[in-house]
Design a protein around this motif. Structure first.
Motif, PDB file in Angstrom:
ATOM      1  N   SER A 169     -11.171   0.987  10.828  1.00  0.00           N
ATOM      2  CA  SER A 169     -11.184   1.904   9.685  1.00  0.00           C
ATOM      3  C   SER A 169     -10.141   2.998   9.902  1.00  0.00           C
ATOM      4  N   ASP A 170      -9.814   3.698   8.832  1.00  0.00           N
ATOM      5  CA  ASP A 170      -8.854   4.797   8.943  1.00  0.00           C
ATOM      6  C   ASP A 170      -9.357   5.864   9.907  1.00  0.00           C
ATOM      7  N   ASP A 171     -10.669   6.160   9.867  1.00  0.00           N
ATOM      8  CA  ASP A 171     -11.239   7.157  10.774  1.00  0.00           C
ATOM      9  C   ASP A 171     -11.118   6.706  12.226  1.00  0.00           C
ATOM     10  N   GLU A 172     -11.437   5.440  12.486  1.00  0.00           N
ATOM     11  CA  GLU A 172     -11.330   4.914  13.844  1.00  0.00           C
ATOM     12  C   GLU A 172      -9.879   4.926  14.313  1.00  0.00           C
ATOM     13  N   ALA A 173      -8.966   4.585  13.428  1.00  0.00           N
ATOM     14  CA  ALA A 173      -7.544   4.594  13.779  1.00  0.00           C
ATOM     15  C   ALA A 173      -7.075   6.001  14.118  1.00  0.00           C
ATOM     16  N   MET A 174      -7.509   6.982  13.359  1.00  0.00           N
ATOM     17  CA  MET A 174      -7.119   8.370  13.624  1.00  0.00           C
ATOM     18  C   MET A 174      -7.655   8.844  14.964  1.00  0.00           C
ATOM     19  N   VAL A 175      -8.904   8.520  15.256  1.00  0.00           N
ATOM     20  CA  VAL A 175      -9.495   8.901  16.546  1.00  0.00           C
ATOM     21  C   VAL A 175      -8.720   8.247  17.683  1.00  0.00           C
ATOM     22  N   ALA A 176      -8.456   6.950  17.555  1.00  0.00           N
ATOM     23  CA  ALA A 176      -7.738   6.227  18.604  1.00  0.00           C
ATOM     24  C   ALA A 176      -6.345   6.821  18.816  1.00  0.00           C
ATOM     25  N   LEU A 177      -5.631   7.054  17.735  1.00  0.00           N
ATOM     26  CA  LEU A 177      -4.288   7.614  17.846  1.00  0.00           C
ATOM     27  C   LEU A 177      -4.324   9.018  18.435  1.00  0.00           C
ATOM     28  N   ASP A 178      -5.288   9.819  18.027  1.00  0.00           N
ATOM     29  CA  ASP A 178      -5.431  11.167  18.591  1.00  0.00           C
ATOM     30  C   ASP A 178      -5.690  11.111  20.091  1.00  0.00           C
ATOM     31  N   ARG A 179      -6.527  10.165  20.521  1.00  0.00           N
ATOM     32  CA  ARG A 179      -6.819  10.019  21.960  1.00  0.00           C
ATOM     33  C   ARG A 179      -5.553   9.637  22.729  1.00  0.00           C
ATOM     34  N   LEU A 180      -4.767   8.747  22.160  1.00  0.00           N
ATOM     35  CA  LEU A 180      -3.530   8.334  22.823  1.00  0.00           C
ATOM     36  C   LEU A 180      -2.549   9.500  22.928  1.00  0.00           C
ATOM     37  N   LYS A 181      -2.377  10.232  21.832  1.00  0.00           N
ATOM     38  CA  LYS A 181      -1.413  11.328  21.837  1.00  0.00           C
ATOM     39  C   LYS A 181      -1.885  12.507  22.685  1.00  0.00           C
ATOM     40  N   ALA A 182      -3.202  12.643  22.872  1.00  0.00           N
ATOM     41  CA  ALA A 182      -3.736  13.742  23.669  1.00  0.00           C
ATOM     42  C   ALA A 182      -3.793  13.419  25.162  1.00  0.00           C
ATOM     43  N   HIS A 183      -3.620  12.170  25.526  1.00  0.00           N
ATOM     44  CA  HIS A 183      -3.685  11.788  26.942  1.00  0.00           C
ATOM     45  C   HIS A 183      -2.524  12.448  27.679  1.00  0.00           C
ATOM     46  N   GLU A 184      -2.828  13.162  28.760  1.00  0.00           N
ATOM     47  CA  GLU A 184      -1.815  13.964  29.451  1.00  0.00           C
ATOM     48  C   GLU A 184      -0.622  13.149  29.926  1.00  0.00           C
ATOM     49  N   ALA A 185      -0.871  12.068  30.626  1.00  0.00           N
ATOM     50  CA  ALA A 185       0.239  11.285  31.176  1.00  0.00           C
ATOM     51  C   ALA A 185       1.029  10.583  30.076  1.00  0.00           C
ATOM     52  N   LEU A 186       0.331  10.035  29.080  1.00  0.00           N
ATOM     53  CA  LEU A 186       1.037   9.354  27.990  1.00  0.00           C
ATOM     54  C   LEU A 186       1.892  10.328  27.197  1.00  0.00           C
ATOM     55  N   SER A 187       1.314  11.484  26.864  1.00  0.00           N
ATOM     56  CA  SER A 187       2.063  12.444  26.047  1.00  0.00           C
ATOM     57  C   SER A 187       3.223  13.066  26.812  1.00  0.00           C
ATOM     58  N   SER A 193      -6.899   0.067  22.741  1.00  0.00           N
ATOM     59  CA  SER A 193      -7.536   1.053  21.866  1.00  0.00           C
ATOM     60  C   SER A 193      -7.868   0.444  20.510  1.00  0.00           C
ATOM     61  N   VAL A 194      -6.951  -0.330  19.980  1.00  0.00           N
ATOM     62  CA  VAL A 194      -7.166  -0.977  18.682  1.00  0.00           C
ATOM     63  C   VAL A 194      -8.262  -2.036  18.792  1.00  0.00           C
ATOM     64  N   LEU A 195      -8.232  -2.842  19.836  1.00  0.00           N
ATOM     65  CA  LEU A 195      -9.245  -3.878  20.008  1.00  0.00           C
ATOM     66  C   LEU A 195     -10.635  -3.255  20.117  1.00  0.00           C
ATOM     67  N   GLY A 196     -10.750  -2.176  20.854  1.00  0.00           N
ATOM     68  CA  GLY A 196     -12.032  -1.482  20.955  1.00  0.00           C
ATOM     69  C   GLY A 196     -12.452  -0.860  19.633  1.00  0.00           C
ATOM     70  N   GLY A 197     -11.507  -0.224  18.950  1.00  0.00           N
ATOM     71  CA  GLY A 197     -11.810   0.411  17.671  1.00  0.00           C
ATOM     72  C   GLY A 197     -12.146  -0.570  16.570  1.00  0.00           C
ATOM     73  N   ALA A 198     -11.589  -1.780  16.661  1.00  0.00           N
ATOM     74  CA  ALA A 198     -11.815  -2.801  15.628  1.00  0.00           C
ATOM     75  C   ALA A 198     -12.937  -3.767  16.001  1.00  0.00           C
ATOM     76  N   ALA A 199     -13.679  -3.458  17.035  1.00  0.00           N
ATOM     77  CA  ALA A 199     -14.705  -4.375  17.538  1.00  0.00           C
ATOM     78  C   ALA A 199     -15.769  -4.713  16.502  1.00  0.00           C
ATOM     79  N   ASP A 200     -16.013  -3.790  15.588  1.00  0.00           N
ATOM     80  CA  ASP A 200     -17.058  -4.008  14.578  1.00  0.00           C
ATOM     81  C   ASP A 200     -16.565  -4.819  13.382  1.00  0.00           C
ATOM     82  N   GLY A 201     -15.360  -5.328  13.454  1.00  0.00           N
ATOM     83  CA  GLY A 201     -14.855  -6.170  12.372  1.00  0.00           C
ATOM     84  C   GLY A 201     -13.535  -5.713  11.814  1.00  0.00           C
ATOM     85  N   ASP A 202     -13.346  -4.412  11.693  1.00  0.00           N
ATOM     86  CA  ASP A 202     -12.057  -3.905  11.243  1.00  0.00           C
ATOM     87  C   ASP A 202     -11.829  -2.516  11.817  1.00  0.00           C
TER      88      ASP A 202
END
Length: 145
Positions: free
Chosen positions: A41-59, A30-39
């Motif tokens: 960002s806080d917005d990208e990190a929040m989206v990625a973390l939200d996706r991880l926490k919302a995933h049914e099996a992971l959560s 998730s981080v590698l995909g979110g940081a693909a454009d160079g870094d």
């Protein structure tokens, strides 16, 4: 049908429970995909973390704190330049070499969800997804069609 879905989710959560190596690999993708454009960002990190926490099996398998800790660890790597990106890839490759196809697919699909969160896939993001797909031995194109 609902019973089978619930059984699959419960089974997935049981299968994932305690598999912090898989959680860290998913966070790294998730981080590698979110940081693909160079870094990452806080917005990208929040989206990625939200996706991880919302995933049914992971959560169901991990607490929000465990997911956040795994994500934060991998996000810190992303800020370490080339060495950090190599570390992220190695984390993903470990999953690719030891996980079931279902787990590898989950890793890739979550990474695709993170990259597609803004509705667009840049060339750099596509390259990152291809790197992730190669690391887990799955063709990215099959999931993007």
């Amino acid at each position: 049908m609902f019973g089978r879905l619930k059984e699959r989710l419960t089974g997935g959560a049981k299968r994932l429970s305690g598999r912090t190596d898989l959680l860290e690999g998913i966070a790294a993708a998730s981080v590698l995909g979110g940081a693909a454009d160079g870094d990452l960002s806080d917005d990208e990190a929040m989206v990625a973390l939200d996706r991880l926490k919302a995933h049914e099996a992971l959560s169901a398998a991990f607490t929000a704190t465990q997911i956040e800790q795994a994500f934060d660890k991998q996000a810190a790597r992303a800020k370490q330049g080339l060495a950090g990106r190599i570390g992220l890839r190695r984390e993903i490759e470990q999953v690719g070499s030891s996980a079931s196809e279902e787990d590898r697919e989950m890793l890739l699909v979550i990474a695709i969800d993170v990259v597609c969160a803004d509705g667009d896939i840049s060339e750099a993001e596509r390259k990152a997804l291809n790197t992730i797909g190669q690391a887990v031995n799955l063709p990215v194109a099959r999931y993007l069609e």
